[in-house]
Design a protein around this motif. Sequence first.
Motif, mmCIF file in Angstrom:
data_model
loop_
_atom_site.group_PDB
_atom_site.id
_atom_site.type_symbol
_atom_site.label_atom_id
_atom_site.label_comp_id
_atom_site.label_asym_id
_atom_site.label_seq_id
_atom_site.Cartn_x
_atom_site.Cartn_y
_atom_site.Cartn_z
ATOM 1 N N ALA A 1 25.436 0.713 59.301
ATOM 2 C CA ALA A 1 26.882 0.933 59.439
ATOM 3 C C ALA A 1 27.508 1.292 58.097
ATOM 4 O O ALA A 1 28.376 2.171 58.013
ATOM 5 N N MET A 2 27.053 0.613 57.036
ATOM 6 C CA MET A 2 27.564 0.886 55.694
ATOM 7 C C MET A 2 27.230 2.322 55.271
ATOM 8 O O MET A 2 28.085 3.046 54.731
ATOM 9 N N LEU A 3 26.000 2.762 55.559
ATOM 10 C CA LEU A 3 25.595 4.123 55.221
ATOM 11 C C LEU A 3 26.439 5.137 55.992
ATOM 12 O O LEU A 3 26.895 6.142 55.425
ATOM 13 N N TYR A 4 26.678 4.868 57.268
ATOM 14 C CA TYR A 4 27.479 5.773 58.088
ATOM 15 C C TYR A 4 28.910 5.896 57.535
ATOM 16 O O TYR A 4 29.462 6.992 57.423
ATOM 17 N N GLY A 5 29.482 4.761 57.179
ATOM 18 C CA GLY A 5 30.833 4.780 56.617
ATOM 19 C C GLY A 5 30.908 5.540 55.303
ATOM 20 O O GLY A 5 31.874 6.269 55.036
ATOM 21 N N GLN A 6 29.876 5.402 54.465
ATOM 22 C CA GLN A 6 29.883 6.079 53.173
ATOM 23 C C GLN A 6 29.761 7.593 53.322
ATOM 24 O O GLN A 6 30.280 8.349 52.504
ATOM 25 N N LEU A 7 29.070 8.059 54.362
ATOM 26 C CA LEU A 7 28.964 9.505 54.581
ATOM 27 C C LEU A 7 30.350 10.108 54.820
ATOM 28 O O LEU A 7 30.669 11.184 54.304
ATOM 29 N N TYR A 8 31.177 9.419 55.595
ATOM 30 C CA TYR A 8 32.526 9.918 55.862
ATOM 31 C C TYR A 8 33.417 9.834 54.633
ATOM 32 O O TYR A 8 34.321 10.664 54.454
ATOM 33 N N ARG A 9 33.175 8.840 53.796
ATOM 34 C CA ARG A 9 33.985 8.710 52.589
ATOM 35 C C ARG A 9 33.570 9.716 51.520
ATOM 36 O O ARG A 9 34.410 10.198 50.761
ATOM 37 N N MET A 10 32.279 10.020 51.452
ATOM 38 C CA MET A 10 31.805 10.939 50.414
ATOM 39 C C MET A 10 32.069 12.398 50.739
ATOM 40 O O MET A 10 32.351 13.196 49.848
ATOM 41 N N PHE A 11 31.956 12.764 52.020
ATOM 42 C CA PHE A 11 32.025 14.175 52.398
ATOM 43 C C PHE A 11 33.217 14.417 53.311
ATOM 44 O O PHE A 11 33.217 13.999 54.472
ATOM 45 N N ALA A 12 34.232 15.096 52.779
ATOM 46 C CA ALA A 12 35.433 15.391 53.556
ATOM 47 C C ALA A 12 35.070 16.266 54.753
ATOM 48 O O ALA A 12 34.352 17.256 54.620
ATOM 49 N N GLU B 1 24.014 17.907 53.801
ATOM 50 C CA GLU B 1 22.863 18.088 54.675
ATOM 51 C C GLU B 1 21.743 17.098 54.347
ATOM 52 O O GLU B 1 21.095 16.568 55.246
ATOM 53 N N ASP B 2 21.517 16.870 53.059
ATOM 54 C CA ASP B 2 20.545 15.838 52.673
ATOM 55 C C ASP B 2 20.959 14.485 53.243
ATOM 56 O O ASP B 2 20.119 13.709 53.709
ATOM 57 N N ALA B 3 22.260 14.199 53.172
ATOM 58 C CA ALA B 3 22.766 12.916 53.661
ATOM 59 C C ALA B 3 22.571 12.778 55.168
ATOM 60 O O ALA B 3 22.214 11.701 55.663
ATOM 61 N N ARG B 4 22.794 13.854 55.918
ATOM 62 C CA ARG B 4 22.601 13.805 57.375
ATOM 63 C C ARG B 4 21.148 13.501 57.724
ATOM 64 O O ARG B 4 20.857 12.673 58.583
ATOM 65 N N HIS B 5 20.232 14.191 57.064
ATOM 66 C CA HIS B 5 18.820 13.946 57.315
ATOM 67 C C HIS B 5 18.425 12.528 56.914
ATOM 68 O O HIS B 5 17.629 11.869 57.593
ATOM 69 N N ALA B 6 19.000 12.062 55.806
ATOM 70 C CA ALA B 6 18.685 10.708 55.324
ATOM 71 C C ALA B 6 19.117 9.658 56.339
ATOM 72 O O ALA B 6 18.423 8.642 56.524
ATOM 73 N N TYR B 7 20.240 9.871 57.004
ATOM 74 C CA TYR B 7 20.723 8.871 57.954
ATOM 75 C C TYR B 7 19.795 8.763 59.162
ATOM 76 O O TYR B 7 19.487 7.661 59.615
ATOM 77 N N VAL B 8 19.343 9.901 59.666
ATOM 78 C CA VAL B 8 18.428 9.874 60.815
ATOM 79 C C VAL B 8 17.138 9.148 60.460
ATOM 80 O O VAL B 8 16.651 8.293 61.209
ATOM 81 N N LEU B 9 16.570 9.475 59.288
ATOM 82 C CA LEU B 9 15.340 8.803 58.867
ATOM 83 C C LEU B 9 15.580 7.319 58.641
ATOM 84 O O LEU B 9 14.747 6.488 59.026
ATOM 85 N N SER B 10 16.681 6.963 58.015
ATOM 86 C CA SER B 10 16.970 5.550 57.729
ATOM 87 C C SER B 10 17.033 4.735 59.010
ATOM 88 O O SER B 10 16.521 3.611 59.064
#
Length: 526
Positions: free
Chosen positions: A423-434, A385-394
């Motif tokens: 794009a790199m951040l988006y890809g890492q979210l999918y790799r970090m969180f199954a 959830e922190d990661a989702r919020h971080a992506y929107v702000l980023s």
Amino acid sequence: MNQPNPMILNKDCFWQLVGISTGLKILLIPANHSTDFEVHRNWLAITHNLPLNRWYLDETSEWTLDYPPFFAYFEWLLSQVAKHIDPRMLIVENLNYESKATLYFQRLSVTAMDLIYVLGVRSCMSALGVVRGSQQFFAGNLLLLLNVGLIFIDHIHFQYNGFMFGILLLSISALLRQRYLWSAFTFAVLLNFKHIFLYLAPPFGVYLLRFYCLEQASAKGGSFWRCLLKLLAVGLSPFVVSFGPFWRQLPQLMSRLFPFKRGLTHAYWAPNIWALYNTADKMAAKLLQTGPSAGPTTTSGLVQQIEHEVLPTITPSMTFGLTIAFMLPILLKLFKSSKKQSPSMFLRAVVLCACSSFMFGWHVHEKAILMVLIPLCLLTLVNREDARHAYVLSTAAYFSLFPLLYDVDLYVPRYSLYLSYIAMLYGQLYRMFAGFKGFHWLEWTYMLGFTAIPLYEHVLSPLLGLDKRLPFMPLLLTSTYAALGVVYFFGRYYMYAMGRNWWPQVAASKATATYSSSAKRKRKTK
């Protein structure tokens, strides 16, 4: 499940990423820079040639010294090297001087000082318990070492933020390791380099009071007052060393550090609540057809106090009151948190206190959003959830830095670096969180809406002749549209941190504890 996917890459990659980021910074040396390049050259000259008691009095240049003394001492140290490179850069009256040697010296000095940032990143990864070689370790190093905001501001625009964020990360890592006095000392040193980090002092103060002065003192049978005195002694000692030599000039020095006469907003509005307030004031004035203001207005492009045309004029005391009011709930939550919850709650409090000051502060610079984004990178690693919020702000916040890179020659670098990082951040979210399921459709609509701003600025505006009639419009669109995203993040993330989620969840909903415990278990099995 919100915990990260503990996939092991079997390779550290840390120093390879350090090498890539350093190479990128070197390639950007010839890039066009801002007037901050001359600001720092002037500070080199002031500290090299003038006695201490003249440093905060000199007005030969309009770019007077307005950072705390530790940064002035740092400029003096740089000048001892600079005199062997090109002595002419150290002449106070040599305004706007720029030789090739000066360019390379100042650019490379920023890159060299980033070593402190590298150490801070390494230290925080370890303090969070992130397993070396894991996907989280790789993603964290990628997001921090190649942070596009720092690249924009330090290595194109030109400033020295990297090493100061390195000190911040060292202070955070010391606190997470329960080395409380070292954390307090490091943070106090940071404040004497750049006083804007005062906005982060409340969460540090609350955490140290709760878990050092109260909890640790009682657990070890010590005295609260003894712990408090030790904390004050350690925290105040850097201020004595920093400000001591300037005690006769303290009023002048403080007027430089806190120039309240500069106005509510900067010439380019930072994407916060006041950008929307200014826009609403302009729209109301247009609809009501009020006459032009007698004094400077919010769109005059001047850095000075302004009067709103329709809405009430905002004062420094109002911004201070709002900032404190919005900090209090998360600080109270931090104070009441358990020892197990406290590390992640502390980082969320740092993010939200920084965001409160960015949202409601007086004369906020757009660059101050980095105080939110850098700590948020750490939280991106530990919870979905922190990661989702971080992506929107980023998406919104890094885009809002584009007006700093206004030269035509910087269009390709700024868009390519921004898109690559997002794009790199988006890809890492999918790799970090199954099983990461992305974002709400309204969030996607908002984020994709940023494509309309370059389309207007580079295509529609020149074709329709609007670039001549409305030259300020791209800045206005960037500031106000990004402000919508920052305000959205602030509201949603605050509710999430306080445990009051009301928005429909795309991914699994309840927040979990930090990643450190699972990381430690994984380390034992390696």
